[in-house]
Design an enzyme around this catalytic site. Structure first.
Site, PDB file in Angstrom:
ATOM      1  N   CYS A   1     -41.293   8.179 -28.343  1.00  0.00           N
ATOM      2  CA  CYS A   1     -42.549   7.447 -28.577  1.00  0.00           C
ATOM      3  C   CYS A   1     -42.351   5.972 -28.938  1.00  0.00           C
ATOM      4  CB  CYS A   1     -43.374   8.157 -29.644  1.00  0.00           C
ATOM      5  SG  CYS A   1     -42.415   8.738 -31.039  1.00  0.00           S
TER       6      CYS A   1
ATOM      7  N   HIS B   1     -47.002   3.052 -33.342  1.00  0.00           N
ATOM      8  CA  HIS B   1     -45.659   2.540 -33.626  1.00  0.00           C
ATOM      9  C   HIS B   1     -45.599   1.046 -33.292  1.00  0.00           C
ATOM     10  CE1 HIS B   1     -44.461   6.540 -34.415  1.00  0.00           C
ATOM     11  NE2 HIS B   1     -43.699   6.800 -33.366  1.00  0.00           N
TER      12      HIS B   1
HETATM   13  P1  NAP Z   1     -45.412  19.604 -34.521  1.00  0.00           P
HETATM   14  O1  NAP Z   1     -46.696  19.011 -34.979  1.00  0.00           O
HETATM   15  O2  NAP Z   1     -44.455  20.086 -35.550  1.00  0.00           O
HETATM   16  O3  NAP Z   1     -45.747  20.814 -33.499  1.00  0.00           O
HETATM   17  C1  NAP Z   1     -44.741  21.649 -33.005  1.00  0.00           C
HETATM   18  C2  NAP Z   1     -45.320  22.654 -32.017  1.00  0.00           C
HETATM   19  O4  NAP Z   1     -44.258  23.478 -31.518  1.00  0.00           O
HETATM   20  C3  NAP Z   1     -46.339  23.617 -32.606  1.00  0.00           C
HETATM   21  O5  NAP Z   1     -47.226  24.031 -31.611  1.00  0.00           O
HETATM   22  C4  NAP Z   1     -45.471  24.798 -33.032  1.00  0.00           C
HETATM   23  O6  NAP Z   1     -46.176  26.040 -33.062  1.00  0.00           O
HETATM   24  C5  NAP Z   1     -44.478  24.846 -31.904  1.00  0.00           C
HETATM   25  N1  NAP Z   1     -43.211  25.451 -32.339  1.00  0.00           N
HETATM   26  C6  NAP Z   1     -42.494  25.162 -33.450  1.00  0.00           C
HETATM   27  N2  NAP Z   1     -41.384  25.942 -33.507  1.00  0.00           N
HETATM   28  C7  NAP Z   1     -41.402  26.720 -32.410  1.00  0.00           C
HETATM   29  C8  NAP Z   1     -40.551  27.748 -31.911  1.00  0.00           C
HETATM   30  N3  NAP Z   1     -39.423  28.101 -32.552  1.00  0.00           N
HETATM   31  N4  NAP Z   1     -40.890  28.335 -30.746  1.00  0.00           N
HETATM   32  C9  NAP Z   1     -42.010  27.992 -30.093  1.00  0.00           C
HETATM   33  N5  NAP Z   1     -42.875  27.036 -30.506  1.00  0.00           N
HETATM   34  C10 NAP Z   1     -42.568  26.397 -31.649  1.00  0.00           C
HETATM   35  O7  NAP Z   1     -44.581  18.557 -33.625  1.00  0.00           O
HETATM   36  P2  NAP Z   1     -45.115  17.379 -32.647  1.00  0.00           P
HETATM   37  O8  NAP Z   1     -45.180  16.092 -33.377  1.00  0.00           O
HETATM   38  O9  NAP Z   1     -46.306  17.859 -31.913  1.00  0.00           O
HETATM   39  O10 NAP Z   1     -43.866  17.209 -31.673  1.00  0.00           O
HETATM   40  C11 NAP Z   1     -43.617  18.126 -30.643  1.00  0.00           C
HETATM   41  C12 NAP Z   1     -42.541  17.574 -29.717  1.00  0.00           C
HETATM   42  O11 NAP Z   1     -42.989  16.332 -29.158  1.00  0.00           O
HETATM   43  C13 NAP Z   1     -41.216  17.270 -30.416  1.00  0.00           C
HETATM   44  O12 NAP Z   1     -40.178  17.542 -29.519  1.00  0.00           O
HETATM   45  C14 NAP Z   1     -41.297  15.785 -30.686  1.00  0.00           C
HETATM   46  O13 NAP Z   1     -40.033  15.180 -30.779  1.00  0.00           O
HETATM   47  C15 NAP Z   1     -42.046  15.298 -29.449  1.00  0.00           C
HETATM   48  N6  NAP Z   1     -42.781  14.035 -29.619  1.00  0.00           N
HETATM   49  C16 NAP Z   1     -43.624  13.856 -30.685  1.00  0.00           C
HETATM   50  C17 NAP Z   1     -44.316  12.649 -30.803  1.00  0.00           C
HETATM   51  C18 NAP Z   1     -45.261  12.357 -31.953  1.00  0.00           C
HETATM   52  O14 NAP Z   1     -45.759  11.203 -32.034  1.00  0.00           O
HETATM   53  N7  NAP Z   1     -45.565  13.305 -32.843  1.00  0.00           N
HETATM   54  C19 NAP Z   1     -44.149  11.667 -29.841  1.00  0.00           C
HETATM   55  C20 NAP Z   1     -43.286  11.895 -28.758  1.00  0.00           C
HETATM   56  C21 NAP Z   1     -42.612  13.085 -28.676  1.00  0.00           C
HETATM   57  P3  NAP Z   1     -46.739  26.711 -34.419  1.00  0.00           P
HETATM   58  O15 NAP Z   1     -47.997  25.976 -34.795  1.00  0.00           O
HETATM   59  O16 NAP Z   1     -47.000  28.108 -33.986  1.00  0.00           O
HETATM   60  O17 NAP Z   1     -45.656  26.583 -35.452  1.00  0.00           O
END
Ligand code: NAP
Length: 351
Positions: free
Chosen positions: A150, A243
């Site tokens: 990001c 960001h």
């Molecule tokens: P998050 O809010 O922690 O959400 C994680 C998601 O993955 C939830 O739906 C969670 O489901 C699921 N999950 C967690 N552990 C799992 C497992 N063992 N098996 C299957 N599903 C699982 O994280 P996020 O910020 O959305 O980020 C998600 C991804 O996008 C990451 O790889 C991150 O690096 C990337 N990313 C994030 C951003 C950002 O700005 N936040 C930007 C670019 C990329 P439950 O609700 O059921 O736990």
């Protein structure tokens, strides 16, 4: 009968997953038909599994969809993935192998030599890797396409027009990154209130390596990295979304301040020509006010898909400096992946 492509979202309950669902509501080409998350959520309806944390209500169309584990088969034509890095790698490969185009913003496959690390305005020609990827991995209909980290996406978009016109020899970037970039619940409030955290695990390395691949050239079906030096320092700051990157660049050819400003402000590319739905009219918005860009004021520019650049000035150490801001969960994540999918449709690679 709907002619929309049916979409599955992996990690649908998370910060990025919710943004996918928000941005895909009423999308003319895509319809959300499948949702997947962890064991905590699987087997529940989305309404029961997900604590909706974006403004407005959870879209009606997803409330009754049953959340599944992130494994094929799912009732959809392709998947968006926002799974955590430690589970994304294997899950995304299993979807691609099972025939699902897999468009991800997780980090697991970004640096794979045969996987496009795509910003449609910057390197749409990198989609040539898909053929090699399918051949090497034995995928049939499936493939993996990633979008950058990001912060990297903000930095690479700001560098792209300068690199194309003058060449960028080196770049020093210092980021101030929003709390939502860490997902939910993310950084404890006791750590981030009244504070700046000078460490985000893996982030500096991602910016330094991904930028070179994104700005690299395709030779047949491989990427030659851009020949430039990138140095990044990353900080978590007490901002909800958006960001910011404070950047200094050394150019390969001499350029005036006006030429640098013009290269950024006039930047436009294939998504704008194709009028892709999520493409911002102006990918890089240049602001001349002394105190812009700011995350709160500029993150939503172009529906969250533009990068705003300001404070452009000559630099005493390198050649020029400026500040760039972009929305981390829209241009940096869900919006980026949706734009990637729209480009893939326009290029006949997603049917
Ligand atoms: P998050 O809010 O922690 O959400 C994680 C998601 O993955 C939830 O739906 C969670 O489901 C699921 N999950 C967690 N552990 C799992 C497992 N063992 N098996 C299957 N599903 C699982 O994280 P996020 O910020 O959305 O980020 C998600 C991804 O996008 C990451 O790889 C991150 O690096 C990337 N990313 C994030 C951003 C950002 O700005 N936040 C930007 C670019 C990329 P439950 O609700 O059921 O736990």
């Amino acid at each position: 009968m709907s002619t929309k492509l049916r979409v599955g979202i992996l990690g649908a309950t998370g910060t990025v997953g919710q943004r996918f669902i928000q941005l895909l509501e009423n999308h003319p080409q895509f319809e959300v038909t499948a949702l997947a998350a962890s064991d905590r959520s699987a087997g529940k309806t989305y309404a029961d599994a997900c604590a909706w944390r974006l403004p407005g209500d959870m879209p009606e169309g997803v409330k009754r969809i049953m959340v599944r584990p992130p494994a094929p088969p799912l009732d959809c034509d392709f998947v968006f993935s926002s799974l955590p890095g430690d589970v994304a790698g294997e899950a995304e490969e299993s979807f691609a192998r099972a025939g699902y185009p897999t468009i991800t913003n997780s980090s697991s496959h970004r640096m794979d030599a045969d996987v496009p690390l795509l910003i449609p305005e910057v390197n749409h020609e990198h989609l040539a890797l898909i053929g090699a990827q399918r051949a090497a991995r034995g995928y049939d209909r499936g493939y993996i396409v990633t979008n950058p980290n990001c912060s990297t996406i903000v930095i690479a978009m700001a560098l792209a027009p300068l690199h194309a016109r003058f060449g960028v020899a080196s770049c020093i970037a210092t980021t101030m990154q929003a709390i939502s970039g860490a997902g939910y619940p993310g950084v404890p409030s006791m750590d981030i209130n009244d504070n700046v955290l000078p460490y985000i695990g893996g982030e500096e390395e991602k910016i330094e390596s991904e930028t070179l691949k994104i700005l690299g050239r395709v030779n047949k079906e491989t990427i030659s990295n851009a020949e430039m030096q990138v140095s990044a320092q990353c900080n978590r700051v007490n901002v909800t979304d958006g960001h910011m990157a404070s950047m200094r660049v050394k150019l390969s050819q001499p350029a005036s301040l006006d030429e640098v400003r013009d290269a950024l402000a006039s930047f436009t590319s294939l998504p704008q020509q194709l009028k892709l739905r999520s493409a911002p009219g102006t990918p890089i918005i240049v602001r001349d006010e002394a105190d812009r860009p700011q995350p709160r004021l500029d993150r939503d520019a172009g529906n969250g898909m533009s990068v705003t650049v300001g404070r452009i000035a000559p630099d005493n150490v390198l050649d020029f400096r400026f500040v760039a801001v972009g929305h981390n969960t829209i241009r940096g994540a869900a919006g980026a992946a949706i734009l990637n999918a729209e480009l893939l449709v326009a290029m006949g690679k997603l049917e």
